[in-house]
Design a protein around this motif. Structure first.
Motif, PDB file in Angstrom:
ATOM      1  N   SER A 170      31.962  46.002  11.116  1.00 37.96           N
ATOM      2  CA  SER A 170      32.035  45.204  11.376  1.00 37.96           C
ATOM      3  C   SER A 170      30.649  44.915  12.326  1.00 37.96           C
ATOM      4  CB  SER A 170      33.168  45.135  13.078  1.00 37.96           C
ATOM      5  OG  SER A 170      32.547  44.187  13.864  1.00 37.96           O
ATOM      6  N   PHE A 171      29.820  43.648  12.666  1.00 38.64           N
ATOM      7  CA  PHE A 171      28.573  43.100  13.234  1.00 38.64           C
ATOM      8  C   PHE A 171      29.432  43.077  14.902  1.00 38.64           C
ATOM      9  CE2 PHE A 171      27.067  40.098   9.707  1.00 38.64           C
ATOM     10  CZ  PHE A 171      26.608  41.339   9.378  1.00 38.64           C
ATOM     11  N   GLY A 172      28.249  43.338  15.077  1.00 38.89           N
ATOM     12  CA  GLY A 172      28.576  43.663  17.044  1.00 38.89           C
ATOM     13  C   GLY A 172      28.742  45.443  17.178  1.00 38.89           C
ATOM     14  N   ALA A 173      27.380  45.304  18.733  1.00 37.18           N
ATOM     15  CA  ALA A 173      27.416  46.973  18.690  1.00 37.18           C
ATOM     16  C   ALA A 173      28.419  47.177  19.489  1.00 37.18           C
ATOM     17  CB  ALA A 173      26.091  46.602  19.218  1.00 37.18           C
ATOM     18  N   LEU A 174      28.740  48.375  19.540  1.00 35.72           N
ATOM     19  CA  LEU A 174      29.892  49.050  20.275  1.00 35.72           C
ATOM     20  C   LEU A 174      29.564  48.859  21.890  1.00 35.72           C
ATOM     21  CD1 LEU A 174      29.859  52.446  18.819  1.00 35.72           C
ATOM     22  CD2 LEU A 174      31.338  50.142  18.474  1.00 35.72           C
ATOM     23  N   ARG A 175      30.963  48.532  22.833  1.00 34.43           N
ATOM     24  CA  ARG A 175      30.852  48.034  23.855  1.00 34.43           C
ATOM     25  C   ARG A 175      31.562  49.216  24.834  1.00 34.43           C
ATOM     26  NH1 ARG A 175      32.646  41.716  23.750  1.00 34.43           N
ATOM     27  NH2 ARG A 175      30.895  40.613  23.337  1.00 34.43           N
ATOM     28  N   GLY A 176      30.753  50.488  24.526  1.00 36.96           N
ATOM     29  CA  GLY A 176      31.168  51.180  25.672  1.00 36.96           C
ATOM     30  C   GLY A 176      31.973  52.050  24.541  1.00 36.96           C
ATOM     31  N   SER A 177      33.313  52.170  24.482  1.00 36.39           N
ATOM     32  CA  SER A 177      34.067  52.605  23.230  1.00 36.39           C
ATOM     33  C   SER A 177      34.255  52.816  22.339  1.00 36.39           C
ATOM     34  CB  SER A 177      35.755  51.868  23.733  1.00 36.39           C
ATOM     35  OG  SER A 177      35.989  52.881  23.359  1.00 36.39           O
ATOM     36  N   VAL A 178      33.522  53.698  21.618  1.00 35.64           N
ATOM     37  CA  VAL A 178      33.955  54.254  20.235  1.00 35.64           C
ATOM     38  C   VAL A 178      35.144  54.315  19.752  1.00 35.64           C
ATOM     39  CG1 VAL A 178      32.750  55.766  18.575  1.00 35.64           C
ATOM     40  CG2 VAL A 178      31.457  55.766  20.472  1.00 35.64           C
ATOM     41  N   MET A 179      36.173  54.787  19.999  1.00 34.44           N
ATOM     42  CA  MET A 179      37.351  54.597  19.945  1.00 34.44           C
ATOM     43  C   MET A 179      38.091  53.179  20.164  1.00 34.44           C
ATOM     44  SD  MET A 179      37.535  58.037  18.516  1.00 34.44           S
ATOM     45  CE  MET A 179      39.232  57.453  17.950  1.00 34.44           C
ATOM     46  N   ASP A 180      38.897  53.062  19.495  1.00 37.44           N
ATOM     47  CA  ASP A 180      39.098  51.555  19.927  1.00 37.44           C
ATOM     48  C   ASP A 180      39.934  51.675  20.422  1.00 37.44           C
ATOM     49  OD1 ASP A 180      41.698  52.707  18.211  1.00 37.44           O
ATOM     50  OD2 ASP A 180      41.770  51.102  16.771  1.00 37.44           O
ATOM     51  N   THR A 181      40.672  52.412  20.827  1.00 40.85           N
ATOM     52  CA  THR A 181      41.682  52.588  21.927  1.00 40.85           C
ATOM     53  C   THR A 181      41.988  51.940  23.204  1.00 40.85           C
ATOM     54  OG1 THR A 181      41.283  54.915  21.801  1.00 40.85           O
ATOM     55  CG2 THR A 181      43.558  54.348  23.104  1.00 40.85           C
ATOM     56  N   ASN A 182      40.585  51.328  23.702  1.00 42.73           N
ATOM     57  CA  ASN A 182      39.955  50.895  24.883  1.00 42.73           C
ATOM     58  C   ASN A 182      39.060  49.919  24.441  1.00 42.73           C
ATOM     59  OD1 ASN A 182      40.626  52.747  26.593  1.00 42.73           O
ATOM     60  ND2 ASN A 182      39.516  53.950  26.645  1.00 42.73           N
ATOM     61  N   THR A 183      39.535  49.386  23.284  1.00 43.51           N
ATOM     62  CA  THR A 183      38.605  48.554  22.731  1.00 43.51           C
ATOM     63  C   THR A 183      39.387  47.030  22.505  1.00 43.51           C
ATOM     64  OG1 THR A 183      36.930  50.180  21.721  1.00 43.51           O
ATOM     65  CG2 THR A 183      36.829  47.406  20.741  1.00 43.51           C
ATOM     66  N   LEU A 184      39.069  45.812  22.757  1.00 45.68           N
ATOM     67  CA  LEU A 184      39.506  44.325  22.414  1.00 45.68           C
ATOM     68  C   LEU A 184      38.917  43.925  21.306  1.00 45.68           C
ATOM     69  CD1 LEU A 184      39.150  42.472  25.629  1.00 45.68           C
ATOM     70  CD2 LEU A 184      41.234  43.888  25.336  1.00 45.68           C
ATOM     71  N   LEU A 185      40.678  44.092  20.703  1.00 48.91           N
ATOM     72  CA  LEU A 185      40.652  43.572  18.659  1.00 48.91           C
ATOM     73  C   LEU A 185      40.054  42.518  18.636  1.00 48.91           C
ATOM     74  CD1 LEU A 185      40.867  44.942  16.081  1.00 48.91           C
ATOM     75  CD2 LEU A 185      43.554  43.567  16.134  1.00 48.91           C
ATOM     76  N   GLU A 186      40.147  41.357  19.469  1.00 49.72           N
ATOM     77  CA  GLU A 186      39.799  40.058  19.130  1.00 49.72           C
ATOM     78  C   GLU A 186      37.644  39.812  19.034  1.00 49.72           C
ATOM     79  OE1 GLU A 186      41.578  40.912  21.785  1.00 49.72           O
ATOM     80  OE2 GLU A 186      42.776  39.778  20.967  1.00 49.72           O
TER      81      GLU A 186
END
Ligand code: FEO
Length: 397
Positions: A170-186
């Motif tokens: 994906s484009f987009g730098a990581l927003r804190g979380s590397v794992m998707d556990t605490n990431t918004l999929l949208e």
């Protein structure tokens, strides 16, 4: 040392966020940056899977050394030779001269041309070959054109981790979380589709084949891509999205793109959108092609079934930026969309006439009659857009 994140007990993410580069591959805008991901497995044997872009390299090499904590590096696996992932290879070899560099027969050519000094360490694997690290057992899958000819994926049988190269990136730098556990999929879904459609989409046939083969042969619990989050919580959804995109499946909705000099073709776009909305279509996106980079427009076209293209005539042709967009669509080979055409002109036309040529070349199903207005666009002339809008509604709903 840069921080690292554990994907599991022995598997470490070592990557970098790049918010400085404006254009990925010097062409694709990065308003939210991009991440370059590399992975290190510290088992009885140690293995680094790909490196990162040297421009974001910083302390990458030092982090690899520190994470190895005194161990040597036994293997460097090259899943993808493109330089946003391969550019630190030489530094790894100079630090670990005994390391075995693993790729397939297609890796050898670009490796030789970019890093000839590495060839003495090169070891060729074939589809299905295994690499036993102790606890982790790795299996190799050759996945050409995802997104270069040499691309392959590495599957960890022990923990169900797929090291997928560019795929699922994906484009987009990581927003804190590397794992998707605490990431918004949208957010990452949109940027993953923009990455897919513009970088990998041309090779959708190969992507579709690879994804369906992997999904039927292995259990994928975690996806470690070279860009974006590590997919675990959303792994099944991400696999489904890739399957849909690579088969050109789309959602109900319409993307209206217009090129307008003095606003008349723009008014037609707004009127068409209004009629589509009245007809029950809820997802409508309108782009002024002079303003929005084609990568965002193409990503939306990959999402929705309906496409309406409108161009003002310009020296007997379509407007240059619309021409550029049409050429890019043809280049990427997007299939199975419903197409409506419109435009306006002041002399003898040419916008719609040349959009029709694009329609013939791309082979999408054309709906309705192209709507073309001479001179000013006002309420007395909108009538001819009604039939076109209705045809699109009938095709989508
Ligand atoms: Fe992320 Fe094909 O390089």
């Amino acid at each position: 040392m840069q921080y690292t994140v554990k994907v599991s007990e022995r598997v470490h993410w070592i990557g970098a966020n790049d918010r400085r580069t404006h254009l990925f591959e010097n062409i694709w805008p990065l308003p939210e940056g991009v991440s370059y991901n590399s992975y290190l497995i510290c088992d009885e044997k140690t293995v680094l899977l790909d490196t990162i872009d040297a421009s974001a390299g910083g302390d990458f090499i030092k982090t690899v050394v520190d994470t190895l904590a005194g161990k040597t590096l036994d293997y460097l696996i090259i899943n993808h030779m493109e330089l946003d992932h391969a550019s630190e290879i030489s530094k790894i070899i100079s630090l670990y001269p005994e390391v075995k560099v693993i790729g397939n027969k297609f890796t050898a050519k670009p490796l030789q041309s970019y890093f000839p000094e590495v060839m003495a360490n090169f070891m060729t694997i074939q589809e299905g070959d295994m690499l036993d690290l102790g606890h982790h057992k790795l299996k190799f899958y050759i996945t050409p054109m995802l997104h270069w000819p040499e691309t392959m994926m590495t599957y960890d049988q022990t923990e169900g981790i797929l090291f997928s190269g560019d795929a699922f990136g994906s484009f987009g730098a990581l927003r804190g979380s590397v794992m998707d556990t605490n990431t918004l999929l949208e957010f990452f879904e949109d940027e993953m589709r923009r990455y897919y459609s513009n970088i990998v989409g041309k090779f959708s046939a190969q992507a579709s084949k690879a994804i369906s083969r992997l999904a039927s042969e292995i259990e994928i619990k975690t996806i470690c891509s070279l860009h974006g989050p590590v997919w675990q919580k959303y792994a099944a959804q991400v696999l489904e999205l890739y399957s849909r995109w690579s088969n050109y499946q789309a959602e109900d909705g319409v993307v209206i793109c217009y090129a307008s000099m003095y606003g008349n073709t723009g008014k037609m776009a707004d009127y068409l959108a209004y009629k589509l909305s009245e007809g029950g279509i809820k997802d409508i996106i309108i782009h002024d092609v002079s303003k929005t980079h084609p990568s965002f427009i193409i990503s939306d076209m990959w999402k929705y079934k309906g496409v309406m293209l409108g161009s003002v005539a310009y020296n007997g042709d379509m407007f240059p930026v619309m021409h550029t967009l049409c050429e890019e669509i043809k280049h990427l080979g997007l299939k199975n969309r419903k197409l409506g055409l419109f435009g306006s002109y002041s002399w003898n036309g040419g916008g719609v006439r040349n959009l029709n040529k694009f329609a013939e070349a791309i082979g999408w199903e054309q709906v309705g009659t192209p709507s073309e207005i001479h001179g000013i666009v006002n309420k007395n002339k909108y009538e001819q857009c009604d039939e076109l809008a209705q045809a699109m509604i009938d095709a989508i709903c």
